[in-house]
Enzyme design. Sequence first.
Site, PDB file in Angstrom:
ATOM      1  N   GLY A 498      53.633 -51.188  14.404  1.00 56.84           N
ATOM      2  CA  GLY A 498      54.659 -50.205  14.043  1.00 56.84           C
ATOM      3  C   GLY A 498      54.685 -49.060  15.023  1.00 56.84           C
ATOM      4  O   GLY A 498      53.826 -48.935  15.903  1.00 56.84           O
ATOM      5  N   SER A 501      55.541 -41.127  14.986  1.00 57.65           N
ATOM      6  CA  SER A 501      56.168 -39.963  15.611  1.00 57.65           C
ATOM      7  C   SER A 501      55.708 -39.758  17.044  1.00 57.65           C
ATOM      8  O   SER A 501      56.475 -39.296  17.885  1.00 57.65           O
ATOM      9  CB  SER A 501      55.848 -38.712  14.791  1.00 57.65           C
ATOM     10  OG  SER A 501      56.285 -38.861  13.457  1.00 57.65           O
ATOM     11  N   SER A 504      52.625 -45.617  19.300  1.00 54.19           N
ATOM     12  CA  SER A 504      52.721 -46.940  18.690  1.00 54.19           C
ATOM     13  C   SER A 504      51.355 -47.401  18.206  1.00 54.19           C
ATOM     14  O   SER A 504      50.318 -46.970  18.707  1.00 54.19           O
ATOM     15  CB  SER A 504      53.265 -47.952  19.708  1.00 54.19           C
ATOM     16  OG  SER A 504      54.510 -47.524  20.227  1.00 54.19           O
ATOM     17  N   ASP A 625      51.109 -34.739   5.898  1.00 59.72           N
ATOM     18  CA  ASP A 625      52.085 -35.817   6.088  1.00 59.72           C
ATOM     19  C   ASP A 625      51.776 -36.997   5.174  1.00 59.72           C
ATOM     20  O   ASP A 625      51.733 -38.150   5.608  1.00 59.72           O
ATOM     21  CB  ASP A 625      52.102 -36.266   7.550  1.00 59.72           C
ATOM     22  CG  ASP A 625      53.357 -37.079   7.890  1.00 59.72           C
ATOM     23  OD1 ASP A 625      54.338 -36.995   7.119  1.00 59.72           O
ATOM     24  OD2 ASP A 625      53.349 -37.790   8.896  1.00 59.72           O
TER      25      ASP A 625
END
Length: 800
Positions: A498, A501, A504, A625
Amino acid sequence: MPVDQPMKLTMLMLLVPLLLSYGIGSGRCSTVPDNSTDLHALLDFKNAITNDPTGVTSIFWNDSIPYCQWKGITCSQRHPGRVTTLDLTGHGLSGPIAASIGNLTFLRTLDLSNNHFFGQIPPLGNLHKIQGLNLSVNSLEGNVPEALTNCSSLLSLDLSKNILVGKIPAKIGLLPNLSILILSSNNITGSIPSTLRTIPASIGNLSSLSALGLDSNNFTGTIEWVGKLNNLQVLNLGENNFIGSIPPSIGNFTQLTNLYLQNNKFEGPIPSSFGKLSQLSKLNLSYNNLQGNISIGINIPTQPFELSLSSNKLNGQIPDSLSQCQNLATIELDQNFFEGNIPISLGNLSGLILLNLSHNDLSGTIPTSLSDLPLLRRLDLSYNHLYGKIPMHGVFANTTTVSLNSNWGLCGGAMDLNMPPCPPVSRRTERKNHLVKILIPIFGFMSLVLLVYFLFIVRKKARAKYTPFTSFCENFLKVSYNDIAQATRNFSEYNLVGRGSYGSVYRGKLKEQKMEIAVKVFDLEMRGAERSFLSECEALRSIQHRNLLPIITACSTVDSTGNVFKALVYEFMPNGSLDTWLHHKVDGKTPKRLGLNQRISIAVNIADALDYLHYDCGRPTVHCDLKPSNILLDDDMTALLGDFGIARFYADSLSISTGSNNSVGVKGTIGYIAPEYGRGGHVSTSGDVYSFGIVLLEMMTGKRPTDSMFKDGVDIINFVEGNFPQQIFQVIDDHLMEECKDFPQAKQEAENAVYQCLVSVLEVAISCTRPLPNERMNMKQIASKMHAIKTSYDERIMSH
């Protein structure tokens, strides 16, 4: 004028039915006289009920039988027709409680517990004869009515597990006969009323109190007011915000059997007077700030005893005196600062079932005597400094019941533990080991002195930009750029898991270590990527917890072309992220859906992780987050929290925010960011609480907070709140409703268990997402509530 014979016969035939009718009616009235007030009160109560799944009122309350014979109703023998008991516990009834209940003036017992009644508690001030009032486990809201203090005959009052708010009525301490008071699991706030704490006349009136439950609320202040309740047998003040020291006077409660003070803010030592509590069977002081050593063990009772002191600041050695408590069944001393050896004498506790000494500073070998404990079913010694050979027998033979992670010197044991084999020991080695045991304390002290000196020099002279990263990496596996490139097949798209921000994530396998890994490669051309790398290194440098994603190492070097390369290497999580399980397919196939129990377990895991970050990792850390894609699942579906790229240390965030008007800039993910961040508020643990609440709502509804259905002023919070609690099945994930199909012989009970669980979870979620930070619970309270919800759900499902 004389009446002829046929006329007499005709009149007699007309009179007989009337006489019979009168006789029957009189007979019925003499057995159960009609009382219009009580009958009308019951009918009003029945008519207010909106859902009656068992038919207790809709079927069994009818005109064909006298109301004194209705199910759940008992009438007085001395005063026929007057209702003395109304008991409809556990029938799944919904609706408001009609105010007419207050007209049943002969009522002595009112039990409507374990239903779904909502709205406010009706005025019951006229029930002067009532002795037992139980409205627990419903969805009642509003304040605790002041009128209840007029019920002067009350012996027992249980309003627990509702949504009550406000403060305890000041006059409740004046009820002269009250012996049981349970207000647990509500949202009651404030300090204890002066009439209860200053429980002389008032305390004298409550001197017969035998059970006091105020747990799972938001009470504040100290608890010195408890000192004169000498007849207490159960005292539960857990999961509040009480402060100060624990009063030594509690040690005088010689009848006390259960004492729960967990999840508060108590400080100071454990009172030595607790040694006099000879009837005690459960003592829970966990999740506080208690300091000092423990000397519990004198005069401990003969019945099975549970001792929980987890997550405090207790230190010193674990006392040998614990072995005097022959009936100790549970010992939880984890997440403290205990040091020294594990006492060999613990092997004498033949009734021990659970022993948790994890997350301490214990050293030495594991006593083989622990393997002789016949009932021991759970042993956790992880995150200490133990070494030597692991015993092979008893609890150690079952690797699913023993946890020994993160002890640097352990070896051997059962094969499934995957520990390195123990080297053969010669006499020369034995002498060396003996010498090492002597020298370790000496060198340890010298090292400490050198470390303090070194840190002092470094703080004064170091200017290197990557000092935090360097110290972080010293104790971790060393890997090169070539190692990572080889492991990920040169960062091929095939291995791409995936994108985030700042870079990878690739799946790979380190050839030399034969270890599957996930590599987070930072794109340093993106603004903020290098800062994210350093933030994550700093955050992960000193934290370790079973529900935090384990990091293998960090790599800061140059790649094959000479460009700067930065990456973090984690253990690979085979079950991906929570986001994938909630919303996507896995490898092109629809995964097995998460059941309610799995979702609750995941929520408990993440609550524990955030609780640790906020309160127990030494330096309070805000994740910033939290979202399903940052929650990873291992092969056992245990949840682990990852991605600390924008994490903040709480104290640092405060100084930054106040000094520069939040110049750092709060980042996160749309839909999960606390509203105060958008208004320029500084980073706080309350922001993580809000995000956790959103994740809970997402897990229960199966909908993202950014779902297209949320528009025109509707968001995931008011979407759920508008249907809570009566219509929650309108908003939860359809797949959760299929849970009941697994219980064909107890479908109704299973549905009730699922419903109660969902109500409790959504209640926590809604509480977490309050718009103002000071209206939200803290993560320590939340973690405790989630554990309680899971335990309650497991017990109810297993019982059916």
